[in-house]
Design an enzyme around this catalytic site. Structure first.
Site, short mmCIF file in Angstrom:
data_model
loop_
_atom_site.label_atom_id
_atom_site.label_comp_id
_atom_site.label_asym_id
_atom_site.label_seq_id
_atom_site.Cartn_x
_atom_site.Cartn_y
_atom_site.Cartn_z
N HIS A 65 0.84 -1.20 0.00
CA HIS A 65 0.00 0.00 0.00
C HIS A 65 0.87 1.24 0.00
CE1 HIS A 65 0.87 -1.10 4.19
NE2 HIS A 65 0.89 0.19 4.44
N CYS A 203 2.38 3.19 11.86
CA CYS A 203 3.28 2.68 10.83
C CYS A 203 3.60 3.84 9.87
CB CYS A 203 2.66 1.51 10.07
SG CYS A 203 1.22 1.92 9.07
#
Length: 701
Positions: A65, A203
């Site tokens: 992603h 993240c």
């Protein structure tokens, strides 16, 4: 999520055998629907995100992603692979692959939907249903939430949406706090309240792993009868935990790959600090670790990210994630010290170099500017610059030692680290003494923190007991036990460097050139750079030390300059993004920023890195052979006037640049040339021109 994924974005027979090929196959479906405007640019952003941390998860899931300027609207593509594709998960290849594409300026609502998917992936029944889906339409409907992923009653249906549009991160956290036994605060006549944990997950992209880690921790907490309330610091922003919830918590789990915002809120709590994937893959172990720390009375002070409420982030180097080998942890600790030391090196070295440039090499004998300073005399200004630089240089070893200890033990390591580093200077143990002092300081603090402490004394541990005891122990060891042997070793290394001449000196220059170009700003590069700067971090560096510094800077300039030259000479071998990066590489290389070659190395490491190493070795060897010297630790071509034998020095750089550029052109010429905006990678695969990974990467952060 109805517009985010359709049957056209599902491939139930994905035949790709590499993660690059899988991403390309799914991205091509996005291109066909107009969701992505530039295939190669988008794949470059995906590759840059992948370079930061593998996106494979235990359970056969791959979730590449990124956020990218080439994405027109938030899009999700799904592929199911019979053979499996390796995305770096510990348990093997992934058969369920989700490619998430978010625009660079994706709005919070869409990012919330993406976070909902990430949480669903932690549901075994949901993933089992995807594995058994018979057609693309059914799989797309399942992902959209049009079929229940589990037999439980789905509270989100009360919202009137499809079940995925609610902010499940907030809902799950709230549910954990409200419905777990004892969470109301008073257990009237019931058993004692359960153990309470607050957690933060984050993240680099803030789209997937952040929310998957939160879901995993919450699920594990429910299974073990532990209250877990999670703050997700994702791309959609974050809602701060209630201070009362933090105050009532018995422990803290920080699962992050970027700095935790407002980390000082958790100071004084037993804390487990680890990477985000650890929370996804083994949440039960992390809960057990924090319970053990609480039982032992280990109250670790958390380093602040800035003033409370500021939301700013300061770089906090972790002492290593749980499960990492000692070598990996040691590298992080050492790099923590080096990263904080380098700005002092650059500032102090350049000030000293400017002092020499203005006042000549006799300026080091000038009296203190406190006693003699004439505003209209150039020599006074030269002396001022030289003396300020000398003061900055005096911090090098203490800062190195202090922040190695900081990387090991957080803020409690700073006091003994700085004290030990200063002692290393006092006893002439130098750079080696600083390394030893930092490691010893961190080890002493960690040992003290493992001693069971009465609850009444925990409040004074970080500010009184730990600094007092650790500084005394480290001082004793440095002055009495190991200081003298280290000082002797430092003196021996200095004598060895001063004695190098002829072929031996040239070989050392070649070796340092290889190291500078091996990982382009990474640990090996920093080892060579630190070795060189340590040699000149004295009032009167030797001629050999200044030759080494010159060779290191020259070699570090080669990779970006060579890539810039190669894209200019043979532009057809590079795609459009690489040619644009090549323009910037001219400036980066000239400024001694080796990281300017990272986009090329990330896209084609087997051709770019070996070529760079050969060119770097040539430059390093020639620089030493020509007798070039350098007192400044940074500056690139802008400090050429301060270099001894500057013309031959530039010849050495030019030779290395030409060698590297020629090798890259020859190696890339052996494959099919790039046409248009597409590019072939090694072996015919993808060759994405990723922007510089890490903090310098603008769209995949």
């Amino acid at each position: 999520m109805s517009d985010m994924i359709t049957a056209d974005l599902v491939d139930l027979d994905l035949s790709a055998d590499t993660k690059e090929a899988a991403a390309r196959a799914l991205a091509e479906r996005m291109i066909a629907l107009g969701r992505v405007t530039d295939l190669e640019g988008f794949l470059a952003d995906v590759a840059a995100r992948e370079a930061q941390m593998p996106t494979g998860l235990d359970g056969g899931i791959g979730i590449p992603h990124c956020r990218s300027e080439h994405v027109t609207e938030p899009t999700l593509a799904f592929g199911r692979s019979a053979a499996g594709v390796d995305f770096g998960a510990a348990d093997g290849p992934a058969d369920l692959i989700f490619l998430i594409a978010a625009p660079a300026g994706a709005d919070d609502a869409h990012l919330t939907i993406l976070s909902s998917l990430a949480r669903q992936l932690m549901n075994a029944e949901f993933t089992a249903a995807l594995r058994s889906a018979g057609d693309a339409a059914a799989a797309a409907a399942l992902i959209r939430g049009e079929e229940p992923a589990a037999p439980d009653e789905d509270a989100t249906e009360e919202t009137g949406d499809t079940g995925d549009t609610a902010d499940t991160g907030a809902v799950s956290a709230a549910a954990s706090a409200e419905t777990a036994p004892g969470s109301t605060g008073q257990d009237s006549g019931g058993p004692a309240r359960p153990f309470r944990i607050v957690a933060v997950t984050s993240c680099p992209t803030g789209i997937a792993h952040t929310y998957m880690a939160a879901e995993s921790l919450e699920n594990a907490g429910r299974e073990e009868g532990v209250e877990v309330v999670v703050e997700t610091q994702g791309s959609a922003g974050f809602t701060r935990l209630d201070p009362a919830v933090i105050a009532a918590a018995d422990g803290v789990i920080l699962a992050h790959d970027v700095a935790v915002r407002e980390k000082d809120r958790f100071a004084g709590k037993p804390t487990v600090d680890t990477g985000v994937k650890a929370a996804i893959n083994r949440p039960g172990e992390l809960i057990g670790e924090v319970r053990d720390k609480a039982a032992r009375g280990e109250a670790t002070a958390a380093a602040a990210d800035g003033p409370a409420g500021s939301g700013g982030a300061t770089p906090v180097e972790r002492g290593g994630e749980s499960g990492e080998g000692y070598g990996a942890k040691l590298r992080k600790w050492l790099m923590s010290g080096v990263s904080y030391m380098v700005p002092f090196v650059a500032a102090g070295g350049l000030l000293i170099a400017l002092g020499f440039a203005i006042g000549g090499y006799e300026i080091n004998k000038a009296p203190s500017v406190m006693d003699h300073f004439v505003w209209t005399q150039a020599d006074s200004w030269a002396a001022l610059l030289f003396q300020i630089g000398g003061v900055a240089f005096a911090f090098l070893v203490p800062v190195l030692a202090g922040y190695i200890a900081y990387g090991m033990a957080d803020r409690p390591g700073l006091v003994p680290g700085f004290v030990g580093g200063s002692i290393a200077l006092t006893i002439n143990a130098g750079f080696l003494g600083g390394l030893a002092a930092g490691l010893i300081s961190g080890a002493v603090v960690l040992a003290i923190q493992r001693v069971p402490i009465p609850k009444a004394l925990r409040g004074i541990m970080p500010v009184v007991v730990i600094p007092l005891v650790s500084a005394a122990v480290v001082g004793f060891l440095m002055f009495v036990v190991i200081g003298k042997p280290i000082a002797s070793a430092q003196e021996g290394m200095t004598d060895w460097l001063n004695g190098l001449s002829g072929a031996n000196a040239v070989l050392l220059g070649a070796l340092l050139g290889l190291m500078m170009c091996f990982d382009l700003g990474g640990p090996v590069n920093k080892v060579a750079y630190t070795f060189a700067t340590a040699g000149i971090a004295v009032a009167s560096p030797s001629d050999s030390a200044m030759k080494i510094m010159a060779a290191v800077m020259a070699a570090g300039m080669v990779p970006p300059l060579a890539m810039a030259l190669a894209t200019t000479v043979r532009g057809r071998l590079f795609n459009a993004a690489e040619r644009e990066n090549g323009k910037a590489a001219w400036v980066l290389g000239a400024s001694f920023i080796s990281e300017g070659a990272i986009p090329f190395a990330a896209a084609d490491p087997l051709r770019v890195i070996p070529s760079s190493m050969v060119g770097g070795a040539v430059t390093g060897a020639l620089s030493v052979a020509f007798g070039a010297t350098l007192r400044a630790p940074h500056g690139g071509i802008f400090v050429v006037p301060l270099i001894g034998n500057p013309l031959l020095y530039l010849v050495a750089i030019a030779a290395g640049v030409c060698v590297t550029a020629a090798l890259v052109i020859v190696l890339k010429g052996l494959r099919k040339p790039v046409t248009g905006t597409s590019a072939q990678g090694p072996g015919g695969g993808a060759d994405p021109s990723a922007p510089t990974p890490g903090a310098k990467q603008p769209v995949a952060a």
